[in-house]
Design an enzyme around this catalytic site. Structure first.
Site, PDB file in Angstrom:
ATOM      1  N   THR A   1      16.919 -40.826 -45.745  1.00  0.00           N
ATOM      2  CA  THR A   1      17.896 -39.759 -45.939  1.00  0.00           C
ATOM      3  C   THR A   1      18.200 -39.027 -44.640  1.00  0.00           C
ATOM      4  OG1 THR A   1      16.111 -38.259 -46.567  1.00  0.00           O
ATOM      5  CG2 THR A   1      17.283 -39.381 -48.339  1.00  0.00           C
TER       6      THR A   1
ATOM      7  N   ASN B   1       8.071 -40.119 -43.294  1.00  0.00           N
ATOM      8  CA  ASN B   1       8.330 -40.931 -44.466  1.00  0.00           C
ATOM      9  C   ASN B   1       9.038 -40.170 -45.593  1.00  0.00           C
ATOM     10  OD1 ASN B   1       7.246 -43.845 -44.314  1.00  0.00           O
ATOM     11  ND2 ASN B   1       5.730 -42.603 -43.231  1.00  0.00           N
TER      12      ASN B   1
ATOM     13  N   LYS C   1       5.023 -56.821 -35.680  1.00  0.00           N
ATOM     14  CA  LYS C   1       5.622 -55.517 -35.893  1.00  0.00           C
ATOM     15  C   LYS C   1       4.938 -54.874 -37.090  1.00  0.00           C
ATOM     16  CE  LYS C   1       8.368 -54.196 -38.473  1.00  0.00           C
ATOM     17  NZ  LYS C   1       8.304 -53.397 -39.774  1.00  0.00           N
TER      18      LYS C   1
ATOM     19  N   THR D   1      10.817 -51.993 -36.081  1.00  0.00           N
ATOM     20  CA  THR D   1      11.574 -50.996 -36.860  1.00  0.00           C
ATOM     21  C   THR D   1      11.099 -49.598 -36.465  1.00  0.00           C
ATOM     22  OG1 THR D   1      10.059 -51.339 -38.733  1.00  0.00           O
ATOM     23  CG2 THR D   1      12.175 -52.507 -38.779  1.00  0.00           C
TER      24      THR D   1
ATOM     25  N   GLU E   1       2.541 -44.854 -38.120  1.00  0.00           N
ATOM     26  CA  GLU E   1       3.516 -43.767 -38.049  1.00  0.00           C
ATOM     27  C   GLU E   1       2.819 -42.411 -38.001  1.00  0.00           C
ATOM     28  OE1 GLU E   1       6.980 -46.242 -40.431  1.00  0.00           O
ATOM     29  OE2 GLU E   1       5.738 -44.800 -41.509  1.00  0.00           O
TER      30      GLU E   1
ATOM     31  N   THR F   1       0.259 -59.440 -42.137  1.00  0.00           N
ATOM     32  CA  THR F   1       0.766 -58.118 -41.798  1.00  0.00           C
ATOM     33  C   THR F   1       2.248 -58.064 -42.084  1.00  0.00           C
ATOM     34  OG1 THR F   1       0.914 -56.469 -40.072  1.00  0.00           O
ATOM     35  CG2 THR F   1       1.229 -58.748 -39.423  1.00  0.00           C
TER      36      THR F   1
END
Length: 398
Positions: free
Chosen positions: A398, A393, A175, A149, A270, A186
């Site tokens: 949005t 995040n 992932k 993702t 991230e 995970t």
């Protein structure tokens, strides 16, 4: 790079249009013969439909397939979500006439929570994947790509070993880059081997391996609704069942491979610029060391210090102090990247610029913390907390 793939497994990863990007989003992995299957799952009380389904099926003696979609978590979707998860297994089985049954299939989903699966796209993707199944290196990599993702890159590892006079192969895909605070395994991980294991053996080994690897990683400490890790063993390496000694040898290989795979997740956290490895020793027990390493790794002050390349040892020792387990303060010792900063409860003179440079110039920051003279030890891996993480995040849906 050549990957040592287990005998008797075939892979596929395709783009079915679940993701707006058009990237691969359906993965199918099939064992040519029945395989022992085991699973470990999220401890979140809010769980996705695929987790409920797989929990009810593992351990399983005759698994044949794992189907995974990315781009949609199928979580918090009620009765429709449960029906869709079951339907994914039925679609897989329908691609193989009577050779594969729905109850021999495991399913995983990952992506945004609270949206129903676009089942027309999912079904088309599964059928396309079934038509492209292959045991090649590229097919394995395609399958690993289909589960991603927000990951920057694929997470794979394989190994080949000699056990009991036979060659055994293990392969894993995973992932995860955000919403990483597992309490079992995970976000998603599939491990496959041609070793001869029973379902009970596979379940025990997987639980132990997860506790030494995926249970010791985090990005921001958020436990997902979809965390799933499965192990399939089809016995195609041949030979008799493992002896106790051979089981222990295989378990060592499995644990080492799981650690290697697990570390790739916070490395790819991230917005991450550093992997932080927190090694705690000297605790009264492994459980105490686990609490301390987890507490230090979860501290936003520690994570932001590493992001800023700041050897701020006070944040680390104070985090150890509020972990809620006994420590011997007069014996506290701390090193960052091998540089001693704190010893026997007292600060040491050190070159702050050199310590900062050691963080800046290395992707991994090693934190070694001794908290006493006990035998308890544990290692936790996490990522630093960056401006990029916050920005990503805050805009995710949005």
């Amino acid at each position: 790079m050549t990957h040592h793939l287990p005998v008797g497994f075939r892979f596929a990863g395709v783009g079915a249009g679940i993701k707006a990007s058009g990237k691969k989003d359906v993965t199918l992995i099939v064992s040519d013969t029945p395989a022992a299957a085991a699973g470990v799952y999220t401890q979140n009380q809010v769980v996705a439909a695929p987790v409920v389904l797989c929990r009810g099926r593992t351990p399983l003696n005759d698994a044949r397939a794992v189907v995974i979609n990315s781009g949609n978590a199928n979580a918090c979707t009620g009765a429709q979500g449960a029906a869709d998860a079951a339907r994914m297994c039925e679609i897989v089985a329908s691609c193989y006439a009577s050779d594969v049954q729905p109850e021999q299939t495991l399913v995983m989903s990952t992506g945004v929570i609270g949206h129903f699966l676009p089942m027309e796209k999912v079904e088309a993707g599964i059928r396309q994947a079934a038509s492209q199944l292959d045991g090649s290196q590229q097919a394995f990599l395609d399958a690993s790509d289909g589960i991603l993702t927000t990951d920057i890159g694929r997470k794979v590892t394989t190994r080949e070993c000699r056990i009991g006079g036979r060659t055994v192969r293990i392969a894993g895909i995973a992932k995860g880059a955000g919403m990483i605070g597992p309490n079992m395994a995970t976000m998603l991980c599939c491990v496959f081997t041609d070793a001869p294991l029973s379902a009970a053996q596979a379940q025990h080994m997987l639980s132990v391996a997860a506790n030494k690897s995926f249970n010791n990683i985090s990005v921001e400490g958020h436990t997902s609704t979809n965390d799933t890790m499965v192990l399939l063993a089809n016995g195609q390496a041949g030979g008799a069942e493992f002896s106790d000694r051979e089981q222990a040898e295989f378990a060592e290989h499995l644990e080492a491979m799981c650690i290697e795979l697990a570390k790739q997740i916070p490395t790819d956290g991230e917005g991450a610029t550093h992997l932080i490895e927190v090694r705690v020793s000297g605790a009264a027990s492994e459980a105490d060391a686990r609490k301390i390493s987890h507490t230090v790794a979860s501290s936003n002050l520690v994570k932001t210090a590493v992001y800023g390349c700041d050897p701020n040892w006070g944040r680390i020792v104070s985090a150890a102090g509020y972990a809620g387990v006994p420590i011997e303060s007069p014996k506290l010792c701390l090193k960052i990247n091998g540089i001693a900063l704190f010893e026997n409860g007292e600060p040491l003179a050190f070159d702050a610029k050199a310590a900062s440079a050691s963080i800046k110039n290395n992707r991994t920051t090693l934190v070694e913390l001794a908290v006493g003279q006990g035998d308890g030890a544990c290692t936790h891996w996490t990522s630093d907390l960056t401006v990029a993480y916050v920005e990503f995040n805050s805009e995710y849906t949005t």
